[in-house]
Write an enzyme that holds these catalytic residues in place. Structure first.
Site, PDB file in Angstrom:
ATOM      1  CG  ASP A   1     -16.028 -23.706  -3.176  1.00  0.00           C
ATOM      2  OD1 ASP A   1     -17.016 -22.999  -2.904  1.00  0.00           O
ATOM      3  OD2 ASP A   1     -15.618 -24.640  -2.472  1.00  0.00           O
TER       4      ASP A   1
ATOM      5  CG  ASP B   1       3.319  -8.868  -1.329  1.00  0.00           C
ATOM      6  OD1 ASP B   1       3.089  -9.975  -0.799  1.00  0.00           O
ATOM      7  OD2 ASP B   1       2.453  -8.055  -1.686  1.00  0.00           O
TER       8      ASP B   1
ATOM      9  CD  GLU C   1      -3.272 -11.754  -3.496  1.00  0.00           C
ATOM     10  OE1 GLU C   1      -2.272 -12.282  -2.955  1.00  0.00           O
ATOM     11  OE2 GLU C   1      -4.444 -12.022  -3.160  1.00  0.00           O
TER      12      GLU C   1
ATOM     13  CB  ALA D   1      -4.818  -5.926   9.864  1.00  0.00           C
TER      14      ALA D   1
ATOM     15  CB  THR E   1      -0.730   0.471   7.500  1.00  0.00           C
ATOM     16  OG1 THR E   1      -0.259  -0.829   7.119  1.00  0.00           O
ATOM     17  CG2 THR E   1      -0.035   0.904   8.778  1.00  0.00           C
ATOM     18  NE  ARG E   2      -8.107  -1.457   4.605  1.00  0.00           N
ATOM     19  CZ  ARG E   2      -8.853  -0.433   4.214  1.00  0.00           C
ATOM     20  NH1 ARG E   2      -9.020   0.600   4.990  1.00  0.00           N
ATOM     21  NH2 ARG E   2      -9.459  -0.454   3.043  1.00  0.00           N
ATOM     22  CG  MET E   3      -0.194   1.251   3.571  1.00  0.00           C
ATOM     23  SD  MET E   3      -0.336   2.964   3.026  1.00  0.00           S
ATOM     24  CE  MET E   3       0.372   3.768   4.431  1.00  0.00           C
ATOM     25  CB  SER E   4       3.031  -3.795   1.955  1.00  0.00           C
ATOM     26  OG  SER E   4       2.690  -3.957   0.589  1.00  0.00           O
TER      27      SER E   4
ATOM     28  CE  LYS F   1       1.620  -4.440  -3.582  1.00  0.00           C
ATOM     29  NZ  LYS F   1       2.690  -5.018  -2.791  1.00  0.00           N
TER      30      LYS F   1
END
Lengths: 205, 570, 714
Positions: free
Chosen positions: C327, C364, C368, C400, C402-405, C420
């Site tokens: 994997d 965050d 990542e 999910a 807005t797919r940004m923070s 971002k």
């Protein structure tokens, strides 16, 4: 499984006919046409009489003939009983011979060993004691039917033969050269003198 | 060794190197699964006729068990027919010398002997067998017993080459094609060449001639050439005459000798190349041939050299064995002048490296070590290059054994040509490896305990022991050559050597077929750098080592008490 | 449990042999003399029978020589047993520790438990852990030991698994999902869990481990069986050679009737003692004695690496593996994408982009996010500001939708908004807020995508001004250090590595290239894995893989070597044939090495054992027949003192070589990854040639000593 038995039986019979009947007959037919003399034994004639085969040695004892090698085939050069001595290299019997056993009157156990043969060869050819004797002259061949002797062997016998026939030795020596089968193709096997042909040539002189 | 001797050796190798790959390619087509084979136009109709006569459907494939059963059935009928023929020859035609029925134990021995491709002869051909028996009995077995070996080999190669298959081909088809397409044409050619050199081919009895000095000499007759051709090509070796290929009517000249020597070696050598082609990797075939050739070359040169050096005891009593321009020298007892030591030694190695067993000189009279060479050569398992088919079978078994050891040493489950070698295969391999020593050592030991058996010896002491050991080695390996001094036509030897031959034959053939069946079912693994290659000099040396060590360890004590001690006491 | 540091390639070793262990194992070794157990080892059984026979002979006709041979024959058997006993003994020591964890555990079995039910609604009883049945429900609370293997059906807990893994950091186990399996003998550190027992007592991991390391009920592996067949055959051949030697000797003796009788040979033939001595020297005692020790030690080495194999067959298969499925995540890469670069758009200083990126990632907690903070710190010395230090900042979490923070920071009365996220989302946000995406953002984003990386766009808006993009963060999978080297090694061993990933082919290819794997399977779903394995197997290849999830189970079952992670589900563990307690997917590489080493050790010692026979023949045969055929003494190439000293030296050498090789059998022959040809050459030289030469030297040295024993010098 049992189904294989019938083919097994028939196939044995079929191949008996094919390889045991047709094949040798065809080979015989072709051979007899192409190589008639050889297929029938390379027989040698003298005055229209067959006196032997050039491939099968025969006994010679008279001093005027070249003598072949010792033979274990029957009583010596019996074409129907090819045989070697089969004596081992360290066997006393081979090296020094064996006496007849008096307790068994029916059987002759006596055997001339190499030592005795050497002595006899020297005496016969008038060689001084200690003369090395060519090995082929005192050892038996494999078949007991060896038609050849070595050139060295023939050379040592030449004076005897020449004397018995009243010929010059050089003449006999030349005859040996003429009847020496060289190596096939120059490298196969060993040179040897065909005793029967040489002796027949002597008689023709 | 003289330069002519070296040349003789080199030319024979050269001939093989040229002809074996060609014949190998042809045979690969004969046994191949598809495609046209040269000569189809001539051979196909003949084969179809045979299939129809025998009620064989040529396209039905057989599992290994059926294949084995067919081999056994065919061998059984061969034996029965041959036995019956010998026992009844006095009533049958083509018996010009009026031979009586063959004694029961000799007939048993001879029937087993020819059926197993051993061709050991406890009898003297010209004194025992009628022309009919020779021709339709012995000659036939010369053909078919040799062909059976090749069929089994073809089955084994298919087992290695096929993937996830349950069948190995059809025995009847393989047998027919072998006889019709390989054995018959080659034999015919060789037979004619032999006749051209003086080998006889007629239906005469003994011709009585009056010799130059007035004695009577019997000149034998008979269809010799046709039998000798197949006896050499089929690595049979049973002579038409008692003294076999030493007899001038069987082997008349040095050139004739070369042709026969080539004929002994050609088919088993070519089969190595057939193998390479059939498994789709010619390098494997070349490697197998190289292994075979190296053993054969070493043994040949040893025998040539040792016999050429002669027997030191003869020098002591006045005979000279020196190599000169006028005599070939060497140990000439039991050798023909036209062959000399070199051609005799070369033959001795060739006849024992194959399962041939014909002789052009008397091994019994060889020097101690010179005589050990043919014996040792047989003990190596007759894999150099071996009998027709069976030689390659034996070699592949030795290779499987080597692969097993080597596989472990590289940390993988051993595999050959991608097929994993596991417990079932090993069981069969050891069955073969055990059988031959068992009969050779077992029967030899039993014989030396029996006064009656010891009395058959022609020589005393260590050499006599060698005679007995040689006899069972020859039988157990289906060779047929002999330290011929021993009187083997006794009830004991005929029976035990007969058993040795049966075991030697079928404990090779049946395990080989079983291995073939087992391997055929497997899925081959692809070769990676983790798989060691089986076509390299390294692997070839390993196989050579395994062959030598297996035989050496098994037979060293026996050899030490026979030829080795005889040599040391020279 | 993610101990993901890649171990540097290390040679598989097995620890040193402590001489005291030999002594401690002696009682066991003596117990193993019982013929009822010894007959399973045919080679050593023959030796024992021979030893018993010479004992009788020595009693009937006592000589110094006879007794010495007898003693050394018995020692040969004892040494062989000792090898096995030591191997088992080391396992037992390990098992002892394991067993301690198991003893005295009391289980709290629940009656009438249903999911979500109130604890008051069901009953509880205390039973010994050994009485638990499959399907029983037990409850385990902080400080208690989990009584058996099972799955958590309720609750979450931190568990100390050090008893079986040796890893001291606790791990989290929770109901549902891929981390629900727990192992008997481990201890709950916090919280409370309800566990459904999945294994009967005596079959739990600990039991299996104990059985494995103790070598109890050890099944012979296929290859071991094949080798045993060969050894048995060799034994029979030599038995035959020796038995038939007797009549041959009698024949020789009768022929040379004048030769004197000796200790080795008289009118009755070879003496029984000498025959047995010869037999024992010839049969492959060395490998026969060490074979089972090698097998046990191999499993032991595996257990030492925290791998449990359900069968020896799997370990052998590991040595044959052609294809390794790995994997990507967690095995080849560190498991998460990491920021590797800040790519500002024209006119923006990189430090400004880094600062904005760091600010937006402070809250965050994903790997990542943390990697962005760390990268900014490393590249531009921007100290990470603690969340709490900036009260004026309000963080916008990732959703999910807005797919940004991002973060909104109130500074000097204005608000600075930083976002971002995925390029398309952030750029839309910029446009929505009156900005205009700079052209180079698009090309940078495309550039990163095309190399398999993940671009994150960072944008900001100062209150009252149009939003603007600052630049792009390059996130990418980081391949673990040393992976390329390991894969190169695999390639040299002939093993093809295939990376399995859910990524798109582009990304997959980039990572595959970087890691140096031979092939990859992108956008993989479980059934693709299974199909891939089947395809490889169709081609005759053996496949190994690791897996942990329930959806890996079919593939694990299909693979020839399926290593389940201990953190994985019970289904996965059931399906595979090995379990790695460390849950370290790179462990496969070591497993392969152990498998190979096991076979190599067997092969090497077999070769050595057989090669030894040559020297022994040269010692014994002249000694036996030297007086019958005096010339045979020329075979006595070692110039041994006398027949008796020669035979005795050979027997002693034969026995001592077993002891000498025990450490090798336990440690295993050194394995260096490399091609088969070079391995074979090396091992043939060492164990083949060495096997031929060593006994010549050894026997000669022993003879120099033994000749001084009265009654031996002959």
């Amino acid at each position: 499984m049992r189904r294989q038995l019938l083919p097994a039986l028939i196939m044995v019979l079929v191949f008996t006919v094919v390889t045991g009947g047709i094949y040798p007959l065809v080979v015989t037919g072709v051979s007899q046409v192409l190589f008639h003399d050889k297929a029938n034994g390379s027989l040698v004639e003298r005055d229209g009489q067959v006196v032997g085969s050039r491939l099968i040695g025969q006994p010679f004892t008279e001093p005027g003939y070249f003598h072949p090698r010792p033979s274990s085939a029957g009583d010596g050069y019996d074409g129907s009983q090819s045989l070697g001595s089969n004596l081992g290299p360290t066997n006393d019997k081979l090296l020094h011979g064996q006496q007849d056993d008096p307790s068994t009157p029916d059987v002759d156990e006596s055997f001339e060993g190499i030592e005795q043969r050497v002595a006899a060869y020297r005496a016969e050819n008038g060689l001084p004691a200690g003369t090395p004797v060519p090995v082929d002259a005192v050892t038996g061949s494999a078949s007991g039917l060896d038609p050849h002797i070595s050139v060295a062997n023939a050379r040592l016998q030449a004076p005897r033969v020449a004397a018995a026939r009243g010929l010059p030795v050089e003449r006999v020596q030349r005859l040996i050269d003429e009847h020496t089968d060289g190596r096939d193709l120059g490298f196969l096997g060993e040179p040897g003198v065909n005793v029967l042909e040489l002796n027949l040539a002597l008689d023709r002189l | 060794m003289s330069s002519a001797s070296w040349l003789q050796f080199a030319v024979l190798i050269g001939l093989l190197l040229v002809t074996a790959p060609l014949l190998g390619r042809y045979m690969a087509k004969v046994y191949g699964d598809d495609g046209k084979v040269p000569g189809d136009r001539v051979f196909l109709p003949v084969e179809r006729l045979i299939y129809r006569l025998c009620r064989v459907s040529p396209h039905t494939e057989q599992r290994w068990t059926v294949y084995a059963f067919a081999v056994l059935g065919f061998s059984l009928f061969s034996f029965l027919l041959l036995y019956a023929m010998q026992r009844m020859q006095q009533w049958l035609p083509l018996n010009p010398t009026d031979m009586p029925a063959v004694t029961d134990h000799i007939a048993f021995n001879a029937a087993v002997s020819f059926m197993t491709n051993t061709n050991w002869q406890s009898y003297s051909g010209e004194l025992t067998m009628s022309h009919l028996t020779q021709m339709t009995g012995l000659t036939v077995q010369n053909f078919v017993s040799a062909s059976v070996g090749m069929c089994v080999m073809a089955a084994l190669i298919r087992g290695l080459a096929r993937r996830r298959a349950s069948t190995l081909g059809n025995f009847w088809v393989d047998l027919t094609r072998t006889v019709v397409r390989i054995m018959l044409p080659l034999s015919f050619l060789v037979a004619i060449v032999l006749v051209s050199q003086g080998v006889i081919q007629n239906f005469n009895g003994h011709t009585a001639v009056t010799t130059v000095e007035g004695a009577t000499q019997l000149i034998p007759g008979g269809p010799a050439a046709s039998q000798i051709a197949i006896k050499q090509l089929g690595t049979n070796g049973g002579g038409f005459f008692n003294m076999n290929s030493a007899h001038p009517f069987e082997n008349s000249s040095p050139f004739n000798n070369l042709v026969e020597n080539w004929a002994i070696l050609i088919i088993p050598s070519a089969l190595a190349f057939t193998f390479g082609r059939m498994v789709g990797d010619k390098r494997q075939g070349r490697a197998v041939f190289a292994i075979m050739a190296i053993i054969w070359a070493v043994m040949s040169l040893a025998a040539m050299g040792l016999e050429g050096n002669g027997n030191p005891q003869l020098d002591d009593i006045g005979a000279t064995q020196a190599v000169t321009a006028e005599q070939s020298g060497g140990n000439m007892e039991g050798k023909e002048v036209r062959f000399g030591s070199a051609a005799s030694g070369l033959w001795a190695a060739s006849t024992t490296g194959t399962s041939n067993g014909s002789v052009n000189s008397m091994h019994d009279s060889f020097t101690p070590l010179g005589g050990m060479i043919p014996m040792l050569h047989m003990k190596l398992g007759e894999v150099s290059p071996g009998g027709t088919g069976v030689g390659l079978n034996g070699m592949l078994i030795m290779i499987i054994l080597s692969v097993f050891i080597a596989g472990l040493m590289v940390g993988r489950t051993p595999e050959y040509l991608g097929k994993k070698i596991e417990a079932p295969e090993m069981k069969l391999v050891v069955l073969y490896i055990l059988a031959m020593p068992l009969v050779v050592l077992g029967f030899t030991a039993a014989s030396v305990l029996m006064d009656s058996a010891v009395a058959s010896q022609n020589n005393p002491g260590a050499h006599g022991f060698s005679e007995i050991l040689y006899a069972f080695t020859s039988g157990g390996n289906n060779n047929g050559s002999a330290f011929a001094g021993i009187t083997a036509s006794t009830w004991w030897y005929d029976t035990t050597i007969g058993l040795a031959m049966l075991i030697g034959r079928f404990f090779l053939i049946i395990p080989v077929l079983a291995i073939a069946g087992s391997l055929a079912r497997k899925q081959p693994a692809p070769a990676t750098v983790g798989t060691f290659p089986t076509h390299t000099p390294l692997f070839a040396s390993l196989v050579l080592g395994v062959v030598a060590i297996v035989a050496g360890l098994t037979f060293f004590p026996a050899l030490a008490l026979g030829p080795i001690v005889e040599y040391l006491s020279l | 449990m993610t101990s993901m540091s890649v171990q540097q390639p290390r040679r598989i070793g097995g620890g040193l042999l402590d001489p005291k262990q030999l002594w401690r194992s002696t009682p066991d070794a003596l117990r193993k003399l019982n013929p009822a157990t010894l007959w399973r080892n045919p080679v050593m059984f023959i030796v024992e029978v021979g030893a018993a026979f010479t004992t009788v002979l020595a009693i009937v006709d006592p000589t110094v020589f006879g007794w010495l041979i007898t003693v050394w024959l018995w020692l040969t058997v004892v040494f062989a047993n000792l090898a096995e006993a030591v191997a088992e003994g080391r396992g037992k020591a390990q098992a002892e520790t394991l067993r301690r964890a198991k003893q005295g555990t009391v289980a709290r079995r629940l009656h009438g438990w249903t999911e979500g039910a109130d604890p008051a609604a069901y009953g509880e009883e205390s039973v010994p852990a050994t009485e638990l049945r499959q399907g029983d429900i037990v409850v385990v609370e902080a400080g208690e030991t989990i009584p058996g293997d099972g799955d958590i059906v309720e609750g979450i807990a931190s568990v100390d698994e050090s008893a079986i893994t040796g890893e001291s950091a606790p791990v989290i186990r929770e109901s549902g999902g891929d981390r629900s399996a727990v192992t008997g003998g481990t201890r709950v550190l916090s919280d409370r869990i309800v566990v459904r027992i999945t294994r009967r007592p005596g079959e739990s991991f600990i039991d299996r481990m104990i059985a494995l390391v103790e070598g109890a009920n050890r099944q012979k592996t296929p290859n071991e069986i094949a080798l045993n067949i060969l050894l048995a055959a060799l034994t029979i051949i030599f038995l035959l050679a020796v038995v038939t030697l007797q009549p041959m000797a009698m024949y020789a003796k009768a022929y040379q009737a004048a030769a004197p009788d000796t200790a080795a040979l008289n009118q009755d033939g070879v003496t029984g003692i000498v025959l047995v001595a010869l037999l024992v020297c010839l049969i492959p005692t060395t490998i026969g004695a060490l074979l089972s020790a090698i097998g046990i030690a191999g499993m032991d080495r595996l257990v030492q690496r925290n791998v449990l194999a359900t069968s020896g067959r799997a370990v052998e298969a590991a040595g044959d593996v052609n294809t390794l499925l790995l994997d990507k995540t967690g095995t080849i890469t560190l498991g998460n994408r990491q920021a590797t670069e800040f790519l500002p758009i024209a006119g923006i200083p990189a430090a400004e982009l880094a600062d904005a990126a760091q600010l937006s990632s402070l809250a965050d907690d994903t790997p990542e996010g943390r990697s962005i903070v760390v990268l900014a710190k490393n590249l531009y010395q921007l100290r990470a500001r603690e969340e709490g230090v900036m009260p004026q900042a309000s963080f916008v979490p990732f959703s999910a939708q807005t797919r940004m923070s991002g973060v909104d920071i109130a500074e000097n009365g204005t608000t600075r908004r930083i976002r971002k996220g995925a390029a398309s989302a952030v750029l839309r946000w910029v446009r929505d807020n009156g900005g205009r995406a700079a052209d180079d953002v698009g090309s940078t984003v495309d550039g990163i995508s095309s190399t398999g990386g993940t671009p994150l766009v960072v944008a900001e808006q100062l209150e009252g001004q149009p939003a603007r993009a600052l630049g792009v963060i390059h996130l990418k999978d980081v391949v673990k250090r040393g992976m390329r080297q390991r894969f190169d090694e695999m390639r040299r061993m002939g093993i093809r590595t295939v990376m399995i990933t859910g990524d798109n082919p582009l990304t997959a290819k980039a990572i595959a290239d970087e890691a140096g794997v031979d092939d990859f399977l992108a956008e993989a779903e479980p059934e693709h894995k299974l199909a891939l394995i089947r395809r490889e197997q169709e081609g005759g290849r053996l496949v190994a893989m690791t897996g942990d999830g329930t959806n890996d189970a079919p593939a694990l079952a299909q693979a020839d070597v399926g290593v389940a992670m201990n953190t994985g589900t019970t289904a996965a563990k059931e399906a595979g044939n090995m379990v790695d307690l460390d849950s370290d997917p790179t462990k496969l590489i070591q497993i392969v090495e152990i498998g190979k080493q096991l076979l190599i050790t067997r092969g090497a010692l077999t070769t050595f054992s057989i090669a030894n026979d040559i020297a022994k023949y040269f010692a014994i045969i002249p000694a036996m027949f030297g007086d019958v055929y005096p010339r045979l003494d020329r075979l006595n190439v070692m110039r041994l003192e006398s027949p008796t000293s020669a035979i005795l030296s050979a027997v002693i050498f034969n026995a001592l070589v077993i002891i000498a090789l025990i450490p090798l059998a336990l440690r295993g022959v050194r394995y260096r990854p490399g091609g088969a040809a070079s391995l074979l050459t090396r091992n043939l030289w060492i164990y083949g040639l060495g096997g031929i030469i060593a006994p010549f030297i050894g026997i000669k040295i022993l003879d120099l000593v033994v000749r001084f024993i009265p009654g031996i010098s002959g």
